[in-house]
Design a protein around this motif. Structure first.
Motif, PDB file in Angstrom:
ATOM      1  N   ALA A 175      31.353  47.258  36.130  1.00  0.00           N
ATOM      2  CA  ALA A 175      31.625  48.651  35.771  1.00  0.00           C
ATOM      3  C   ALA A 175      31.890  49.477  37.027  1.00  0.00           C
ATOM      4  O   ALA A 175      31.513  49.102  38.139  1.00  0.00           O
ATOM      5  CB  ALA A 175      30.444  49.228  35.007  1.00  0.00           C
ATOM      6  N   PHE A 176      32.527  50.619  36.847  1.00  0.00           N
ATOM      7  CA  PHE A 176      32.745  51.541  37.956  1.00  0.00           C
ATOM      8  C   PHE A 176      31.396  52.107  38.412  1.00  0.00           C
ATOM      9  O   PHE A 176      30.489  52.305  37.596  1.00  0.00           O
ATOM     10  CB  PHE A 176      33.670  52.675  37.525  1.00  0.00           C
ATOM     11  CG  PHE A 176      35.105  52.262  37.356  1.00  0.00           C
ATOM     12  CD1 PHE A 176      35.974  52.243  38.438  1.00  0.00           C
ATOM     13  CD2 PHE A 176      35.592  51.873  36.112  1.00  0.00           C
ATOM     14  CE1 PHE A 176      37.297  51.855  38.291  1.00  0.00           C
ATOM     15  CE2 PHE A 176      36.913  51.484  35.953  1.00  0.00           C
ATOM     16  CZ  PHE A 176      37.768  51.469  37.052  1.00  0.00           C
TER      17      PHE A 176
ATOM     18  N   LYS B 194      38.424  43.955  40.835  1.00  0.00           N
ATOM     19  CA  LYS B 194      37.661  43.579  39.646  1.00  0.00           C
ATOM     20  C   LYS B 194      37.089  44.806  38.965  1.00  0.00           C
ATOM     21  O   LYS B 194      35.903  45.136  39.095  1.00  0.00           O
ATOM     22  CB  LYS B 194      36.559  42.600  40.023  1.00  0.00           C
ATOM     23  CG  LYS B 194      37.108  41.272  40.533  1.00  0.00           C
ATOM     24  CD  LYS B 194      36.009  40.286  40.879  1.00  0.00           C
ATOM     25  CE  LYS B 194      36.597  38.961  41.356  1.00  0.00           C
ATOM     26  NZ  LYS B 194      35.538  37.979  41.697  1.00  0.00           N
ATOM     27  N   ARG B 195      37.959  45.501  38.241  1.00  0.00           N
ATOM     28  CA  ARG B 195      37.578  46.618  37.389  1.00  0.00           C
ATOM     29  C   ARG B 195      38.309  46.468  36.053  1.00  0.00           C
ATOM     30  O   ARG B 195      39.423  45.935  36.007  1.00  0.00           O
ATOM     31  CB  ARG B 195      37.949  47.954  38.035  1.00  0.00           C
ATOM     32  CG  ARG B 195      37.149  48.276  39.298  1.00  0.00           C
ATOM     33  CD  ARG B 195      35.718  48.632  38.985  1.00  0.00           C
ATOM     34  NE  ARG B 195      34.969  49.070  40.168  1.00  0.00           N
ATOM     35  CZ  ARG B 195      34.112  48.315  40.835  1.00  0.00           C
ATOM     36  NH1 ARG B 195      33.896  47.060  40.454  1.00  0.00           N
ATOM     37  NH2 ARG B 195      33.457  48.800  41.878  1.00  0.00           N
ATOM     38  N   SER B 196      37.705  46.954  34.978  1.00  0.00           N
ATOM     39  CA  SER B 196      38.341  46.834  33.664  1.00  0.00           C
ATOM     40  C   SER B 196      39.679  47.563  33.608  1.00  0.00           C
ATOM     41  O   SER B 196      40.600  47.126  32.917  1.00  0.00           O
ATOM     42  CB  SER B 196      37.415  47.373  32.579  1.00  0.00           C
ATOM     43  OG  SER B 196      36.251  46.579  32.476  1.00  0.00           O
TER      44      SER B 196
ATOM     45  N   THR C 145      37.902  46.730  45.431  1.00  0.00           N
ATOM     46  CA  THR C 145      37.970  45.485  44.680  1.00  0.00           C
ATOM     47  C   THR C 145      39.058  45.585  43.623  1.00  0.00           C
ATOM     48  O   THR C 145      39.408  46.685  43.186  1.00  0.00           O
ATOM     49  CB  THR C 145      36.625  45.186  43.992  1.00  0.00           C
ATOM     50  OG1 THR C 145      36.742  43.985  43.206  1.00  0.00           O
ATOM     51  CG2 THR C 145      36.198  46.327  43.085  1.00  0.00           C
TER      52      THR C 145
ATOM     53  N   PRO D 226      34.778  42.399  34.091  1.00  0.00           N
ATOM     54  CA  PRO D 226      34.708  42.962  35.452  1.00  0.00           C
ATOM     55  C   PRO D 226      33.545  43.931  35.575  1.00  0.00           C
ATOM     56  O   PRO D 226      33.119  44.543  34.583  1.00  0.00           O
ATOM     57  CB  PRO D 226      36.054  43.694  35.591  1.00  0.00           C
ATOM     58  CG  PRO D 226      36.940  43.099  34.554  1.00  0.00           C
ATOM     59  CD  PRO D 226      36.052  42.713  33.418  1.00  0.00           C
TER      60      PRO D 226
ATOM     61  N   GLU E 223      34.663  53.969  28.386  1.00  0.00           N
ATOM     62  CA  GLU E 223      34.356  52.600  28.821  1.00  0.00           C
ATOM     63  C   GLU E 223      33.016  52.071  28.304  1.00  0.00           C
ATOM     64  O   GLU E 223      32.934  50.913  27.872  1.00  0.00           O
ATOM     65  CB  GLU E 223      34.415  52.468  30.343  1.00  0.00           C
ATOM     66  CG  GLU E 223      34.259  51.009  30.760  1.00  0.00           C
ATOM     67  CD  GLU E 223      34.299  50.788  32.262  1.00  0.00           C
ATOM     68  OE1 GLU E 223      34.633  49.660  32.662  1.00  0.00           O
ATOM     69  OE2 GLU E 223      33.982  51.706  33.015  1.00  0.00           O
TER      70      GLU E 223
ATOM     71  N   TYR F  85      39.550  56.683  44.992  1.00  0.00           N
ATOM     72  CA  TYR F  85      39.456  55.431  44.230  1.00  0.00           C
ATOM     73  C   TYR F  85      39.179  54.256  45.159  1.00  0.00           C
ATOM     74  O   TYR F  85      38.296  53.423  44.897  1.00  0.00           O
ATOM     75  CB  TYR F  85      40.745  55.198  43.441  1.00  0.00           C
ATOM     76  CG  TYR F  85      40.704  53.935  42.605  1.00  0.00           C
ATOM     77  CD1 TYR F  85      40.231  53.967  41.303  1.00  0.00           C
ATOM     78  CD2 TYR F  85      41.114  52.708  43.132  1.00  0.00           C
ATOM     79  CE1 TYR F  85      40.169  52.808  40.533  1.00  0.00           C
ATOM     80  CE2 TYR F  85      41.050  51.553  42.377  1.00  0.00           C
ATOM     81  CZ  TYR F  85      40.585  51.608  41.080  1.00  0.00           C
ATOM     82  OH  TYR F  85      40.508  50.453  40.327  1.00  0.00           O
TER      83      TYR F  85
ATOM     84  N   ASP G 128      42.180  48.337  36.310  1.00  0.00           N
ATOM     85  CA  ASP G 128      42.541  48.119  37.713  1.00  0.00           C
ATOM     86  C   ASP G 128      43.685  49.070  38.054  1.00  0.00           C
ATOM     87  O   ASP G 128      44.813  48.907  37.586  1.00  0.00           O
ATOM     88  CB  ASP G 128      42.957  46.661  37.888  1.00  0.00           C
ATOM     89  CG  ASP G 128      43.457  46.343  39.282  1.00  0.00           C
ATOM     90  OD1 ASP G 128      43.239  47.168  40.191  1.00  0.00           O
ATOM     91  OD2 ASP G 128      44.062  45.262  39.454  1.00  0.00           O
TER      92      ASP G 128
ATOM     93  N   ASN H 238      35.994  51.840  45.101  1.00  0.00           N
ATOM     94  CA  ASN H 238      36.323  50.595  44.404  1.00  0.00           C
ATOM     95  C   ASN H 238      37.121  49.667  45.310  1.00  0.00           C
ATOM     96  O   ASN H 238      38.313  49.439  45.089  1.00  0.00           O
ATOM     97  CB  ASN H 238      37.126  50.908  43.133  1.00  0.00           C
ATOM     98  CG  ASN H 238      36.395  51.856  42.211  1.00  0.00           C
ATOM     99  OD1 ASN H 238      35.479  51.464  41.502  1.00  0.00           O
ATOM    100  ND2 ASN H 238      36.791  53.128  42.231  1.00  0.00           N
TER     101      ASN H 238
ATOM    102  N   ARG I 133      33.018  48.612  26.257  1.00  0.00           N
ATOM    103  CA  ARG I 133      32.230  47.437  26.667  1.00  0.00           C
ATOM    104  C   ARG I 133      31.311  46.962  25.546  1.00  0.00           C
ATOM    105  O   ARG I 133      31.129  45.754  25.354  1.00  0.00           O
ATOM    106  CB  ARG I 133      31.419  47.756  27.921  1.00  0.00           C
ATOM    107  CG  ARG I 133      32.241  47.744  29.191  1.00  0.00           C
ATOM    108  CD  ARG I 133      31.396  48.062  30.408  1.00  0.00           C
ATOM    109  NE  ARG I 133      32.181  47.922  31.621  1.00  0.00           N
ATOM    110  CZ  ARG I 133      32.258  46.821  32.371  1.00  0.00           C
ATOM    111  NH1 ARG I 133      31.563  45.743  32.027  1.00  0.00           N
ATOM    112  NH2 ARG I 133      33.004  46.784  33.452  1.00  0.00           N
TER     113      ARG I 133
END
Length: 299
Positions: free
Chosen positions: A192-193, A225-227, A223, A190, A172, A217, A229, A221, A176
């Motif tokens: 980052a983790f 909104k993660r790259s 949300t 989104p 990632e 997870y 999902d 997280n 990015r």
């Protein structure tokens, strides 16, 4: 973290092979009505245009299967009661709201799942939309214009799922940097983790069963909104598990939902190919990581 740090003393050398799994694609654009977009795609790819509502059209039976083009806001689609807070209002009022919002809200083309070897045809669809008047350079005045891949994961095998996620987290930062060189990408990408969570997942001994992976997870997280999902996939394979309230807006499906921040339909020559090749790099690394998982992983 190097793949070498994930090696185990007892290795299952049977790597999974995801290269034949189907894929779906979502592309956001502006400047062309959903009706005109559906008609343009029908002219180029055949099929039959069907109206769901004034802001949602289907192209059924095209050369790339069924497609949907819609205004990307669930509130204005009166026949979708589940999750629509305006479902109790008169249909005419909801439709009128859609007409008011149409100049400002992105349109979304939703295709597939289909055979991944036909992905080049998606580039043809993009060209057809551009020629018909579709626009988009990654964002509108109010919102981003994204590109999403829904990569099928038909098996609930935790080794495959965890290996793919490990591979994505490993790559990632590089992804990015490649995707997010400009200000628009940085603004609309989104978050980052969380770093602590990334370190936990990339630890060599982290090979949980699916229930444990899901709990971890969701805890880290809360949300969408993660790259990458994972919620659609986890919802599909974890029936009966306790999910946060926000997950009620997510459609369960056995797929990795890979979210890229910028779709540039209005840019001459823009295609989805480079972004898809980035995902293929994740798959190749995932196969190596899965091969080095301890025997009995996920059982």
């Amino acid at each position: 973290m190097s793949v070498l740090t994930m090696q185990a003393t007892s290795v299952d050398t049977t790597a999974f092979q995801p290269s034949s799994s189907p894929v779906g694609v979502e592309i956001e654009f502006s400047g062309l009505s959903v009706r005109a977009a559906a008609q343009a795609l029908q002219r180029g790819f055949g099929g039959r245009v069907a109206e769901e509502d004034p802001q949602a059209f289907h192209v059924l039976g095209s050369r790339l299967g069924d497609m949907r083009i819609e205004l990307d806001i669930r509130h204005v689609h009166p026949h979708r009661g589940t999750g629509n807070p305006l479902s109790g209002l008169p249909e005419a009022l909801v439709i009128g709201l859609g007409g008011l919002l149409a100049p400002f809200v992105p349109r979304e083309l939703i295709i597939g799942p289909f055979d991944r070897f036909e992905l080049d045809r998606v580039n043809e669809l993009v060209a057809l939309l551009r020629e018909a008047g579709a626009r988009g350079e990654g964002a509108t005045l109010f919102d981003g214009l994204g590109l999403h891949f829904n990569v099928a994961q038909p098996s609930a095998d935790p080794r495959q799922i965890v290996a793919t996620f490990k591979a994505f987290l490993t790559l990632e930062p590089h992804l990015r940097r490649e995707i997010g060189a400009g200000l628009l990408a940085r603004v609309h990408a989104p978050p980052a983790f969380p770093p602590d969570y990334v370190r936990r997942v990339l630890a060599g001994g982290y090979w949980p069963d699916l229930a444990t992976f899901t709990r971890d997870y969701l805890a880290a997280n809360p949300t969408r909104k993660r790259s990458l999902d994972m919620l659609p996939l986890l919802l599909h394979f974890s029936a009966g598990a306790a999910f946060p309230r926000f997950a009620g807006k997510v459609k369960p499906r056995p797929a990795f939902h890979y979210r890229l921040p910028l779709a540039c339909v209005g840019r001459p020559g823009w295609t989805i190919t480079e972004d898809w090749e980035r995902w293929r790099a994740v798959e190749r690394l995932a196969a190596e990581i899965a091969a080095s998982a301890p025997r009995g992983t996920g059982s």
